[in-house]
Motif scaffolding. Sequence first.
Motif, PDB file in Angstrom:
ATOM      1  N   MET A 184      12.960 -10.213  14.214  1.00 52.29           N
ATOM      2  CA  MET A 184      13.389  -9.671  12.932  1.00 52.29           C
ATOM      3  C   MET A 184      14.485  -8.630  13.178  1.00 52.29           C
ATOM      4  SD  MET A 184      11.203 -11.208  10.865  1.00 52.29           S
ATOM      5  CE  MET A 184      11.117 -10.311   9.319  1.00 52.29           C
ATOM      6  N   ARG A 185      15.190  -8.275  12.122  1.00 51.54           N
ATOM      7  CA  ARG A 185      16.169  -7.194  12.189  1.00 51.54           C
ATOM      8  C   ARG A 185      16.123  -6.439  10.869  1.00 51.54           C
ATOM      9  NH1 ARG A 185      18.898 -11.786  10.906  1.00 51.54           N
ATOM     10  NH2 ARG A 185      20.389 -11.686   9.177  1.00 51.54           N
ATOM     11  N   LEU A 186      16.570  -5.200  10.879  1.00 50.48           N
ATOM     12  CA  LEU A 186      16.609  -4.408   9.658  1.00 50.48           C
ATOM     13  C   LEU A 186      17.928  -4.635   8.932  1.00 50.48           C
ATOM     14  CD1 LEU A 186      15.074  -1.043  10.913  1.00 50.48           C
ATOM     15  CD2 LEU A 186      13.966  -2.792   9.510  1.00 50.48           C
ATOM     16  N   TYR A 219       5.088  -7.749   7.207  1.00 55.04           N
ATOM     17  CA  TYR A 219       4.334  -6.557   6.843  1.00 55.04           C
ATOM     18  C   TYR A 219       4.882  -5.352   7.602  1.00 55.04           C
ATOM     19  CZ  TYR A 219       1.278 -10.196   5.083  1.00 55.04           C
ATOM     20  OH  TYR A 219       0.803 -11.290   4.423  1.00 55.04           O
ATOM     21  N   ASN A 220       4.582  -4.150   7.121  1.00 57.20           N
ATOM     22  CA  ASN A 220       5.190  -2.947   7.703  1.00 57.20           C
ATOM     23  C   ASN A 220       6.692  -3.152   7.822  1.00 57.20           C
ATOM     24  OD1 ASN A 220       2.701  -1.515   8.124  1.00 57.20           O
ATOM     25  ND2 ASN A 220       2.296  -2.916   9.819  1.00 57.20           N
ATOM     26  N   TYR A 246       0.874  -1.167   0.000  1.00 52.71           N
ATOM     27  CA  TYR A 246       0.000   0.000   0.000  1.00 52.71           C
ATOM     28  C   TYR A 246       0.912   1.218   0.000  1.00 52.71           C
ATOM     29  CZ  TYR A 246      -3.181  -3.586   1.738  1.00 52.71           C
ATOM     30  OH  TYR A 246      -3.895  -4.739   1.892  1.00 52.71           O
ATOM     31  N   PRO A 247       0.382   2.410  -0.257  1.00 57.31           N
ATOM     32  CA  PRO A 247       1.252   3.593  -0.214  1.00 57.31           C
ATOM     33  C   PRO A 247       2.014   3.703   1.099  1.00 57.31           C
ATOM     34  CG  PRO A 247      -0.851   4.156  -1.202  1.00 57.31           C
ATOM     35  CD  PRO A 247      -0.979   2.743  -0.710  1.00 57.31           C
ATOM     36  N   ASP A 248       3.325   3.764   0.991  1.00 58.21           N
ATOM     37  CA  ASP A 248       4.219   3.884   2.153  1.00 58.21           C
ATOM     38  C   ASP A 248       4.112   2.699   3.106  1.00 58.21           C
ATOM     39  OD1 ASP A 248       5.228   6.372   1.299  1.00 58.21           O
ATOM     40  OD2 ASP A 248       3.458   7.374   2.127  1.00 58.21           O
ATOM     41  N   ASN A 249       3.695   1.559   2.619  1.00 59.71           N
ATOM     42  CA  ASN A 249       3.598   0.347   3.438  1.00 59.71           C
ATOM     43  C   ASN A 249       4.205  -0.805   2.647  1.00 59.71           C
ATOM     44  OD1 ASN A 249       2.723  -2.035   4.788  1.00 59.71           O
ATOM     45  ND2 ASN A 249       1.050  -0.894   5.726  1.00 59.71           N
ATOM     46  N   TYR A 250       5.380  -1.262   3.107  1.00 60.59           N
ATOM     47  CA  TYR A 250       6.126  -2.279   2.368  1.00 60.59           C
ATOM     48  C   TYR A 250       5.996  -3.651   3.025  1.00 60.59           C
ATOM     49  CZ  TYR A 250       8.436   1.027  -0.733  1.00 60.59           C
ATOM     50  OH  TYR A 250       8.697   1.951  -1.706  1.00 60.59           O
ATOM     51  N   ILE A 251       6.124  -4.677   2.198  1.00 63.05           N
ATOM     52  CA  ILE A 251       6.202  -6.053   2.660  1.00 63.05           C
ATOM     53  C   ILE A 251       7.551  -6.602   2.226  1.00 63.05           C
ATOM     54  CG2 ILE A 251       5.017  -6.873   0.572  1.00 63.05           C
ATOM     55  CD1 ILE A 251       3.875  -9.159   2.231  1.00 63.05           C
ATOM     56  N   SER A 268       7.411 -12.480  16.853  1.00 64.11           N
ATOM     57  CA  SER A 268       6.238 -11.947  17.526  1.00 64.11           C
ATOM     58  C   SER A 268       5.030 -12.138  16.643  1.00 64.11           C
ATOM     59  CB  SER A 268       6.430 -10.458  17.815  1.00 64.11           C
ATOM     60  OG  SER A 268       6.306  -9.734  16.613  1.00 64.11           O
ATOM     61  N   ALA A 269       3.874 -11.901  17.196  1.00 66.87           N
ATOM     62  CA  ALA A 269       2.665 -12.010  16.406  1.00 66.87           C
ATOM     63  C   ALA A 269       2.452 -10.767  15.564  1.00 66.87           C
ATOM     64  CB  ALA A 269       1.470 -12.216  17.334  1.00 66.87           C
ATOM     65  N   GLY A 270       3.302  -9.745  15.744  1.00 72.28           N
ATOM     66  CA  GLY A 270       3.168  -8.443  15.120  1.00 72.28           C
ATOM     67  C   GLY A 270       2.896  -8.478  13.644  1.00 72.28           C
ATOM     68  N   GLY A 271       3.859  -8.078  12.824  1.00 71.55           N
ATOM     69  CA  GLY A 271       3.635  -7.983  11.397  1.00 71.55           C
ATOM     70  C   GLY A 271       4.269  -9.116  10.649  1.00 71.55           C
ATOM     71  N   ILE A 272       4.409 -10.275  11.247  1.00 70.54           N
ATOM     72  CA  ILE A 272       5.169 -11.362  10.638  1.00 70.54           C
ATOM     73  C   ILE A 272       4.252 -12.533  10.355  1.00 70.54           C
ATOM     74  CG2 ILE A 272       7.076 -12.986  10.916  1.00 70.54           C
ATOM     75  CD1 ILE A 272       8.150 -11.008  13.030  1.00 70.54           C
ATOM     76  N   GLU A 273       4.375 -13.076   9.169  1.00 70.39           N
ATOM     77  CA  GLU A 273       3.695 -14.318   8.838  1.00 70.39           C
ATOM     78  C   GLU A 273       4.767 -15.372   8.663  1.00 70.39           C
ATOM     79  OE1 GLU A 273       0.641 -16.183   5.506  1.00 70.39           O
ATOM     80  OE2 GLU A 273       1.182 -14.068   5.468  1.00 70.39           O
ATOM     81  N   ASP A 274       4.759 -16.403   9.523  1.00 67.33           N
ATOM     82  CA  ASP A 274       5.816 -17.421   9.519  1.00 67.33           C
ATOM     83  C   ASP A 274       5.462 -18.493   8.510  1.00 67.33           C
ATOM     84  OD1 ASP A 274       7.717 -19.290   9.991  1.00 67.33           O
ATOM     85  OD2 ASP A 274       7.531 -19.262  12.162  1.00 67.33           O
ATOM     86  N   LYS A 275       6.299 -18.596   7.473  1.00 66.16           N
ATOM     87  CA  LYS A 275       6.071 -19.581   6.427  1.00 66.16           C
ATOM     88  C   LYS A 275       7.113 -20.682   6.420  1.00 66.16           C
ATOM     89  CE  LYS A 275       2.636 -17.385   4.307  1.00 66.16           C
ATOM     90  NZ  LYS A 275       1.337 -17.953   4.031  1.00 66.16           N
TER      91      LYS A 275
END
Length: 205
Positions: free
Chosen positions: A123-125, A114-115, A49-54, A189-196
């Motif tokens: 996660m880490r950047l 997500y985000n 989405y605008p300004d929202n990266y995956i 975390s349950a935050g913005g992560i989908e574990d695949k």
Amino acid sequence: MALLRSCLGLAVLGAPLLVLSPARAEEGEISFCNEFPHTLYIAIAYEQYPDNYISRGWLEVETGKCYVFDTAIRVHGFYYRAESESYREGKHKVKMLWGTERKFAIRDSNFQSYNADKAYSGMRLAGFAKGAESSGVPVTAIVTFTETGGSTITVPKPQDASGGGEAAPPPASPQREASPAPQGEPPPSAGGIEDKSSASSSGGQ
């Protein structure tokens, strides 16, 4: 970083990986080709989405192979990160990295975050290189990692997506780093992560 062994497969991407010749890509597809003498692991990030990266990873690409990251992706621009498997150079164990322009969330095992401009627990950047962009139609691009450690981006001409093309500068600058000892995977975390990761399959199969 723990040794990356898995890649994105049918259950992760929603579509099978395709083997290509280095100069071929279907319209709207993003593919990665490996001419580097060691296996590479690829992650990408794109605007959902605008300004929202995956951000998503990892796609395993063996030397001499090309794969579409996901045949279902149709985006107008993307970023990518590549990491080689650890290998010996003289007396040292090293790993090559590609991507310094913009940071997105990653982790060692397969992920879909997500985000992605934020690092959730587990996660880490990390740096990503800018890929190709297009306006109006989804981007078609072939990212090739060269034998000497560079990379190029080819954008096939719309009327001839099966060959030829024009290079889209700038290529990513590789980095060499010492490989730290493998570590255990921290719980996400349950935050913005989908574990695949539990559904992943091998890349070159």
